[in-house]
Every structure is written in structure tokens, then in C-alpha cells.
Design a protein around this motif. Structure first.
Motif, PDB file in Angstrom:
ATOM      1  N   ALA A 259       0.828  -1.207   0.000  1.00 42.30           N
ATOM      2  CA  ALA A 259       0.000   0.000   0.000  1.00 42.30           C
ATOM      3  C   ALA A 259       0.863   1.258   0.000  1.00 42.30           C
ATOM      4  O   ALA A 259       1.857   1.331   0.727  1.00 42.30           O
ATOM      5  CB  ALA A 259      -0.911  -0.003   1.219  1.00 42.30           C
ATOM      6  N   LEU A 260       0.487   2.215  -0.816  1.00 43.67           N
ATOM      7  CA  LEU A 260       1.185   3.506  -0.861  1.00 43.67           C
ATOM      8  C   LEU A 260       0.383   4.604  -0.159  1.00 43.67           C
ATOM      9  O   LEU A 260       0.779   5.767  -0.155  1.00 43.67           O
ATOM     10  CB  LEU A 260       1.466   3.906  -2.312  1.00 43.67           C
ATOM     11  N   LEU A 261      -0.752   4.215   0.398  1.00 44.43           N
ATOM     12  CA  LEU A 261      -1.560   5.124   1.218  1.00 44.43           C
ATOM     13  C   LEU A 261      -1.882   4.394   2.529  1.00 44.43           C
ATOM     14  O   LEU A 261      -2.110   3.179   2.514  1.00 44.43           O
ATOM     15  CB  LEU A 261      -2.866   5.488   0.504  1.00 44.43           C
ATOM     16  N   PRO A 262      -1.908   5.127   3.661  1.00 46.45           N
ATOM     17  CA  PRO A 262      -2.232   4.485   4.940  1.00 46.45           C
ATOM     18  C   PRO A 262      -3.699   4.056   5.011  1.00 46.45           C
ATOM     19  O   PRO A 262      -4.477   4.301   4.076  1.00 46.45           O
ATOM     20  CB  PRO A 262      -1.929   5.565   5.973  1.00 46.45           C
ATOM     21  N   ALA A 263      -4.064   3.470   6.151  1.00 42.15           N
ATOM     22  CA  ALA A 263      -5.375   2.819   6.235  1.00 42.15           C
ATOM     23  C   ALA A 263      -6.544   3.752   6.564  1.00 42.15           C
ATOM     24  O   ALA A 263      -7.655   3.536   6.090  1.00 42.15           O
ATOM     25  CB  ALA A 263      -5.308   1.699   7.269  1.00 42.15           C
ATOM     26  N   THR A 264      -6.324   4.803   7.358  1.00 39.95           N
ATOM     27  CA  THR A 264      -7.465   5.614   7.800  1.00 39.95           C
ATOM     28  C   THR A 264      -7.623   6.871   6.939  1.00 39.95           C
ATOM     29  O   THR A 264      -6.627   7.410   6.428  1.00 39.95           O
ATOM     30  CB  THR A 264      -7.314   6.055   9.273  1.00 39.95           C
ATOM     31  N   PRO A 265      -8.864   7.343   6.820  1.00 42.38           N
ATOM     32  CA  PRO A 265      -9.089   8.559   6.011  1.00 42.38           C
ATOM     33  C   PRO A 265      -8.265   9.766   6.452  1.00 42.38           C
ATOM     34  O   PRO A 265      -7.752  10.499   5.600  1.00 42.38           O
ATOM     35  CB  PRO A 265     -10.590   8.823   6.183  1.00 42.38           C
ATOM     36  N   VAL A 266      -8.106   9.975   7.758  1.00 44.19           N
ATOM     37  CA  VAL A 266      -7.329  11.134   8.212  1.00 44.19           C
ATOM     38  C   VAL A 266      -5.853  10.988   7.820  1.00 44.19           C
ATOM     39  O   VAL A 266      -5.215  11.945   7.360  1.00 44.19           O
ATOM     40  CB  VAL A 266      -7.447  11.334   9.748  1.00 44.19           C
ATOM     41  N   GLU A 267      -5.323   9.789   7.980  1.00 43.43           N
ATOM     42  CA  GLU A 267      -3.920   9.576   7.594  1.00 43.43           C
ATOM     43  C   GLU A 267      -3.744   9.659   6.082  1.00 43.43           C
ATOM     44  O   GLU A 267      -2.751  10.193   5.588  1.00 43.43           O
ATOM     45  CB  GLU A 267      -3.438   8.207   8.094  1.00 43.43           C
ATOM     46  N   ARG A 268      -4.708   9.127   5.352  1.00 44.90           N
ATOM     47  CA  ARG A 268      -4.635   9.224   3.890  1.00 44.90           C
ATOM     48  C   ARG A 268      -4.662  10.691   3.464  1.00 44.90           C
ATOM     49  O   ARG A 268      -3.942  11.102   2.545  1.00 44.90           O
ATOM     50  CB  ARG A 268      -5.807   8.469   3.248  1.00 44.90           C
ATOM     51  N   ALA A 269      -5.482  11.477   4.157  1.00 46.46           N
ATOM     52  CA  ALA A 269      -5.552  12.915   3.840  1.00 46.46           C
ATOM     53  C   ALA A 269      -4.202  13.581   4.097  1.00 46.46           C
ATOM     54  O   ALA A 269      -3.768  14.446   3.325  1.00 46.46           O
ATOM     55  CB  ALA A 269      -6.653  13.590   4.658  1.00 46.46           C
ATOM     56  N   ARG A 270      -3.531  13.177   5.173  1.00 46.57           N
ATOM     57  CA  ARG A 270      -2.211  13.774   5.443  1.00 46.57           C
ATOM     58  C   ARG A 270      -1.219  13.428   4.333  1.00 46.57           C
ATOM     59  O   ARG A 270      -0.501  14.306   3.841  1.00 46.57           O
ATOM     60  CB  ARG A 270      -1.674  13.291   6.792  1.00 46.57           C
ATOM     61  N   VAL A 271      -1.192  12.173   3.940  1.00 48.49           N
ATOM     62  CA  VAL A 271      -0.243  11.754   2.902  1.00 48.49           C
ATOM     63  C   VAL A 271      -0.554  12.443   1.576  1.00 48.49           C
ATOM     64  O   VAL A 271       0.346  12.952   0.895  1.00 48.49           O
ATOM     65  CB  VAL A 271      -0.258  10.218   2.752  1.00 48.49           C
TER      66      VAL A 271
END
Lengths: 214, 214
Positions: B82-94
Motif C-alpha cells: 500500500a502507498l496510502l495508509p489505512a485511515t481517512p485522516v492519515e490518507r488525507a495527510r499523505v
């Protein structure tokens, strides 16, 4: 939710449309990009946004930045109505249309860049206006080809309901008109943007309808 | 899959890293941005890319454009690693870290913009270099604050494995160094970029390792 926004900011406008389409209520926190030497540069705002840019969306104690990242977050946390199509290939098309605006047109024309052209580069108003129109017109001409050549284009950029691409297109066309760009060679761009702009959620998000409108 | 790429293009470099991390084989189609008046402007390439920009990824008869849209597509169709983390907030940060580079630094510094500064604007080499360094340094300084201030930052921009943010960071730092930007005020940016660049997938994607390297 609280949205830190400037009425004329294209990136803020995109997020306002997403919130309106999804029917999400929010508190409006105005950040004036021209007053007080730029309110986005003040330490209090920089705590929320390290890059000193609007919009910022506060939700559940988190401060989210970058309009497209915020909209993807809203899409994941409030999936209806969907702003991205169902299949990976279609989603790639919509994201590419959005990024064509967000990366290849808008960053060249925002306020801080126009300011830098003025000082230190010493480009006069006429040259700055020409710069603006050059990037808007070459960018929107590419978008015109992408829209006109695709069977996926409908009333909106992709099909007949708004997607992330339309959320980027409408503010860009609004800006282009404000700076008197010639859009006569882009009939599909204009048709789609005008259709979307007439929808209630887009109307509610329009710069003139914001609390900080001048 | 076939990737249309230019060895020094930051956006192509991002996609090459994604393909290497996910272990996806592909054919390399070189598009030279300086030869023949710019091979990306030729009609044959424009059929694939209406905006005449690299990279383009051909997959299953589709031509996909815009590096971040291509990487999201690869993430959806080949989820591991995965190149994006699991949670929406973390994905938003990335995504926000990635967009901070892809929207707020890179577009101001790509070849077509530097060309326009030269002609018609008549900005000399020194002024163009200063423009380059101004946007790279202010953009990376914002990124430094975002990385240094967050408990999520690890060996990489987000945790200890590469994400979309690192795929944007490494090419940007490579470029910054090539144009002799001063990165001494950005220790976290440099530490993360150097760590990621040492990983095999990042090494395989390096400009010097491409078939069209000069």
C-alpha cells in the motif's frame, strides 16, 4: 466542521462545492489573503496550515489541508453522492482532469505567483495579465481536447453528475472570465462549466454568496 | 504496461517508483522533452496525452495521464504494498504532503515555465535560477514544518514505509540538488528523502538508471 476559506480562492471554492453537494453543514472562517499583509501568513493560521494556504478543513480535531486531499477525505467519510466514478479507469480519468487544472493551471496563476512576477521580477500589469491568460488558455485548451474527444463526457466532465473534475473546472472558468480570458475556442469546457454552475450546490458555493464576499 | 517517460521528469520519476515498489514490469517508452522541439508536442504523443505532458501509462488499452492519478490507479488495481495508509485522516495527510509538492512546487519549476520566463518575459538565467530556488525553498520549508511537527513522520514521510508523499518528495529533492538549492534548513526533508532514495525500488527508478539517461 469548520472551513477556513477566502471567497475568491479557487481551491476553497472546490471544497465548498464538495461540502454543498454532500449536504454537509460547516462553519465558515474567513481568511483574507490581502488584508493585514495576508491573514494566511499569521502564526495562528500557520499552526493549521504549514504552507499558509487556504482552504483548511477542521474536522474531529484534525486540520486538513490541500483541496484535493480534503475532497478525497470527504469522499471516503461521506460517500454519497459519489464525486468519483465506480471503476479504477474512470476514476483515473476524473482525477487526471482535476489534476490538469489543480497542477497545471491554477498554481501558475495564484496570488503569490503574480506577486512574485511583479516584485522582484518587475513584470508590469500587462505582462502579468498575459502570463495569466497564457497558462489558463493553454491549460483549458488541453482540457477541451480531453473533454471533446471522450465518449465519457456528458452534461458534466464525466457522465451527467458532478465529479471531482467539475469541482475544479467551475472555479477555474470563473477565474478565467474574471480576468477576461478568451474561451471561444473551448465550447465543451464552457458548456460543462455553465451547466454545473447552474446546479444549486455550485450556486451555494459561488464566491459572491460567501460571508466574506466583497 | 507501457510507461511514456523522460528520465529527468519528476512526474515520470514518481510513477517509476510506484511501479518498482509494486513490482510491476513495464516497457519504457522514452519521450525526449528537448529533442525535435519537444517530442511531447508531436501529434502521435498528443493522441495519448492531450496536455502534452509525461508521464503516460498505457494499461489494458487505456492511456492514463497525470502522475498522481496514475499512482492512485495503481494503488486501486495493485493494492500491495500500500502507498496510502489505512485511515481517512492519515490518507488525507499523505495526499496533502504529496499535493504540496505536486501543486505548489513542481508546476512552477517545470521546463515549460522556465522557458516562458526566458521568452517572452526576458528573464535572464540568474533570475530564472532565483525563481527556481525561491519556490523550491519556500515549498520545501513548508514541508519541513509539516514533517518536523508531526508524530506521524517516521523513517518516511508517514511511518516507516514509503507512501505517495515519498514518491513526490524524492524526485523534488533530486531536482533541488541538481539546481543547487540550499537544503540546510530542512533536515527532516533531507533525512527522509535520503532514506527513501536508498531503498532498491527508489534506486531502480532513479533518472541515471533509465534507458534514456544522458
Amino acid at each position: 466542521m469548520r472551513l477556513h476559506s477566502y471567497f475568491r480562492s479557487s481551491a476553497s471554492y472546490r471544497v465548498r462545492i464538495a461540502l454543498a453537494l454532500k449536504g454537509l453543514p460547516y462553519e465558515y472562517a474567513a481568511v483574507h489573503l490581502l488584508k493585514d499583509g495576508g491573514q494566511q501568513l499569521q502564526p495562528q493560521f500557520r499552526q493549521l496550515s504549514p504552507d499558509a494556504l487556504v482552504p483548511v478543513l477542521e474536522d474531529g480535531g484534525q486540520a486538513l489541508t490541500q483541496s484535493l486531499a480534503i475532497i478525497e477525505y470527504l469522499e471516503e467519510t461521506h460517500p454519497e453522492p459519489a464525486l468519483l466514478p465506480a471503476t479504477p479507469v474512470e476514476r483515473a480519468r476524473v482525477r487526471a482532469l482535476a489534476l490538469g487544472i489543480a497542477c497545471d493551471i491554477h498554481p501558475l496563476n495564484n496570488l503569490r505567483v503574480l506577486k512574485y512576477l511583479k516584485k522582484p521580477l518587475g513584470i508590469e500589469q500587462e505582462g502579468r495579465d498575459e502570463w495569466y491568460r497564457h497558462w489558463v488558455q493553454s491549460g483549458l485548451a488541453a482540457l477541451e481536447r480531453a473533454l471533446a474527444d471522450s465518449p465519457h463526457t456528458g452534461l458534466c466532465c464525466h457522465g451527467d453528475t458532478p465529479t471531482l473534475a467539475d469541482l475544479c473546472l467551475v472555479p477555474q472558468v470563473y477565474n478565467a472570465r474574471r480576468l477576461k480570458s478568451d474561451l471561444s475556442a473551448m465550447p465543451t469546457v464552457v458548456r460543462v462549466a455553465d451547466y454545473c454552475a447552474s446546479l444549486p450546490a455550485f450556486e451555494a458555493a459561488h464566491p459572491d454568496r460567501q460571508p466574506d464576499a466583497e
